[in-house]
Write a protein that holds these residues in place. Structure first.
Motif, PDB file in Angstrom:
ATOM      1  N   THR A   1       1.060  -1.187  -0.328  1.00 63.35           N
ATOM      2  CA  THR A   1      -0.155   0.247   0.001  1.00 63.35           C
ATOM      3  C   THR A   1       1.048   1.082  -0.001  1.00 63.35           C
ATOM      4  O   THR A   1       0.559   2.391  -0.586  1.00 63.35           O
ATOM      5  CB  THR A   1      -0.794   0.182   1.461  1.00 63.35           C
ATOM      6  OG1 THR A   1      -1.859  -1.339   1.307  1.00 63.35           O
ATOM      7  CG2 THR A   1      -1.711   1.613   1.521  1.00 63.35           C
ATOM      8  N   CYS A   2       2.081   1.232   1.176  1.00 67.90           N
ATOM      9  CA  CYS A   2       2.494   2.629   1.094  1.00 67.90           C
ATOM     10  C   CYS A   2       3.576   2.405  -0.291  1.00 67.90           C
ATOM     11  O   CYS A   2       3.982   3.717  -0.737  1.00 67.90           O
ATOM     12  CB  CYS A   2       4.095   1.751   2.010  1.00 67.90           C
ATOM     13  SG  CYS A   2       2.848   2.154   3.553  1.00 67.90           S
ATOM     14  N   VAL A   3       3.713   1.800  -1.110  1.00 68.61           N
ATOM     15  CA  VAL A   3       4.844   1.272  -2.211  1.00 68.61           C
ATOM     16  C   VAL A   3       3.748   2.588  -3.381  1.00 68.61           C
ATOM     17  O   VAL A   3       3.513   2.891  -4.439  1.00 68.61           O
ATOM     18  CB  VAL A   3       5.051   0.102  -2.686  1.00 68.61           C
ATOM     19  CG1 VAL A   3       5.516   0.540  -4.436  1.00 68.61           C
ATOM     20  CG2 VAL A   3       6.240  -0.170  -2.304  1.00 68.61           C
ATOM     21  N   LEU A   4       2.146   2.317  -3.792  1.00 69.19           N
ATOM     22  CA  LEU A   4       1.136   2.479  -4.833  1.00 69.19           C
ATOM     23  C   LEU A   4       1.211   3.771  -4.281  1.00 69.19           C
ATOM     24  O   LEU A   4       1.033   4.714  -4.677  1.00 69.19           O
ATOM     25  CB  LEU A   4      -0.057   1.097  -4.104  1.00 69.19           C
ATOM     26  CG  LEU A   4      -0.017   0.038  -4.493  1.00 69.19           C
ATOM     27  CD1 LEU A   4      -1.509  -0.617  -4.435  1.00 69.19           C
ATOM     28  CD2 LEU A   4       0.046   0.069  -5.899  1.00 69.19           C
ATOM     29  N   TRP A   5       1.339   3.941  -2.518  1.00 66.14           N
ATOM     30  CA  TRP A   5       1.084   5.286  -2.786  1.00 66.14           C
ATOM     31  C   TRP A   5       2.184   6.522  -3.098  1.00 66.14           C
ATOM     32  O   TRP A   5       2.160   7.493  -3.593  1.00 66.14           O
ATOM     33  CB  TRP A   5       0.900   5.846  -1.040  1.00 66.14           C
ATOM     34  CG  TRP A   5      -0.718   5.788  -0.690  1.00 66.14           C
ATOM     35  CD1 TRP A   5      -0.961   4.935  -0.129  1.00 66.14           C
ATOM     36  CD2 TRP A   5      -1.680   6.733  -0.390  1.00 66.14           C
ATOM     37  NE1 TRP A   5      -2.671   4.921   0.361  1.00 66.14           N
ATOM     38  CE2 TRP A   5      -2.863   5.663   0.335  1.00 66.14           C
ATOM     39  CE3 TRP A   5      -1.841   7.870  -1.082  1.00 66.14           C
ATOM     40  CZ2 TRP A   5      -3.832   6.598   0.273  1.00 66.14           C
ATOM     41  CZ3 TRP A   5      -2.895   8.906  -1.000  1.00 66.14           C
ATOM     42  CH2 TRP A   5      -3.786   8.484  -0.405  1.00 66.14           C
ATOM     43  N   ILE A   6       3.019   6.359  -3.252  1.00 67.54           N
ATOM     44  CA  ILE A   6       4.823   6.976  -3.444  1.00 67.54           C
ATOM     45  C   ILE A   6       4.140   6.604  -4.941  1.00 67.54           C
ATOM     46  O   ILE A   6       4.814   7.721  -5.741  1.00 67.54           O
ATOM     47  CB  ILE A   6       5.706   5.545  -3.144  1.00 67.54           C
ATOM     48  CG1 ILE A   6       5.900   5.775  -1.386  1.00 67.54           C
ATOM     49  CG2 ILE A   6       6.895   6.871  -3.311  1.00 67.54           C
ATOM     50  CD1 ILE A   6       6.776   5.314  -1.132  1.00 67.54           C
ATOM     51  N   VAL A   7       4.067   5.796  -5.421  1.00 67.16           N
ATOM     52  CA  VAL A   7       4.606   5.723  -7.148  1.00 67.16           C
ATOM     53  C   VAL A   7       3.338   6.129  -7.310  1.00 67.16           C
ATOM     54  O   VAL A   7       3.704   7.406  -8.431  1.00 67.16           O
ATOM     55  CB  VAL A   7       4.116   4.270  -7.317  1.00 67.16           C
ATOM     56  CG1 VAL A   7       3.257   3.568  -9.178  1.00 67.16           C
ATOM     57  CG2 VAL A   7       5.213   3.560  -7.458  1.00 67.16           C
TER      58      VAL A   7
END
Length: 243
Positions: free
Chosen positions: A145-151
């Protein structure tokens, strides 16, 4: 002077497009009611998941993430529309407008990402039921989820970065709220160019796109998820018993 060479310093935008709206108070009131219901439903969804340790599972963490996305998405535009229709506030400063544009597109991108990862979660649960809990743990779910927000933030930040150096030729936005198209139109796009949709149709489409999913999602996941539905019914029974 050619239109492309004309440039003015913009500190605020005038939000246009609502002048022809029939019964603006009624429309604004309806948007306000739907906005409040959407925010309330998503907050209740989040609180139910956080307060019950039995719901601290990948599927419910993803539902919680979707609720956060819906709050961001609907809050990026609805307050501005409500302010224009109910309070008559028809101006917005330059920086808040860019921030609103960023939040709006971030919410839109994250809505797709959130639904995609939820679909992947269900696919994994159906395809690999015995290895599911070892493949998708809470830690991995939060990390994903954190990776998706960063992307999504990196992807959406390209839009305001593209807009900032552009010369502005108009101070009036022709869209319901500050989105990328509205900013571009305020730069060097001739407003006399024709469009396929009427202004009212475009407004209705934008409002439905923003408010529709944010209102429907929390009720769908509350009523179709057994654990959350059971928890809600128990709370209602306790309230009735206390009365």
């Amino acid at each position: 002077m050619p239109l492309q060479n004309a440039s003015i310093k913009v500190t605020a935008f005038i939000i246009g497009g609502f002048d022809t709206t029939k019964r603006p108070m009624v429309v604004g009131g309806a948007i306000l009611v739907v906005y409040v219901l959407a925010i309330f439903g998503n907050i209740v969804n989040i609180l139910f998941i956080i307060s019950d340790k039995r719901l601290h599972k990948p599927m419910y963490l993803l539902i919680c993430n979707l609720a956060l996305v819906d709050i961001l998405y609907t809050s990026s535009a609805s307050p501005t529309m409500i302010g224009v229709l109910l309070a008559g506030v028809k101006t917005i400063s330059y920086v808040p407008c860019l921030m609103q544009m960023f939040a709006f597109h971030l919410g839109g991108v994250m809505e797709m990402f959130a639904l995609a990862v939820m679909a992947f979660d269900r696919l994994l649960a159906i395809s690999c039921p015995f290895q599911y809990h070892s493949y998708l743990t809470n830690v991995r779910t939060l990390g994903l989820t954190c990776v998706l927000w960063i992307v999504a933030c990196c992807f959406v930040s390209v839009m305001p970065a593209t807009v900032l150096p552009l010369p502005h030729c108009y101070t009036k936005l022709k869209y319901t709220f500050c989105d990328y198209a509205g900013i571009i139109r305020s730069t060097c796009v001739d407003p006399r160019l024709g469009v396929v949709l009427t202004l009212e149709e475009r407004h209705g489409l934008m409002i439905g796109t923003v408010l529709g999913p944010s209102l429907v999602n929390p009720f769908v996941y509350c009523l179709r998820t057994k654990e959350i539905k059971y928890k809600i019914f128990n709370r209602l029974k306790k309230v009735e018993a206390s009365q």
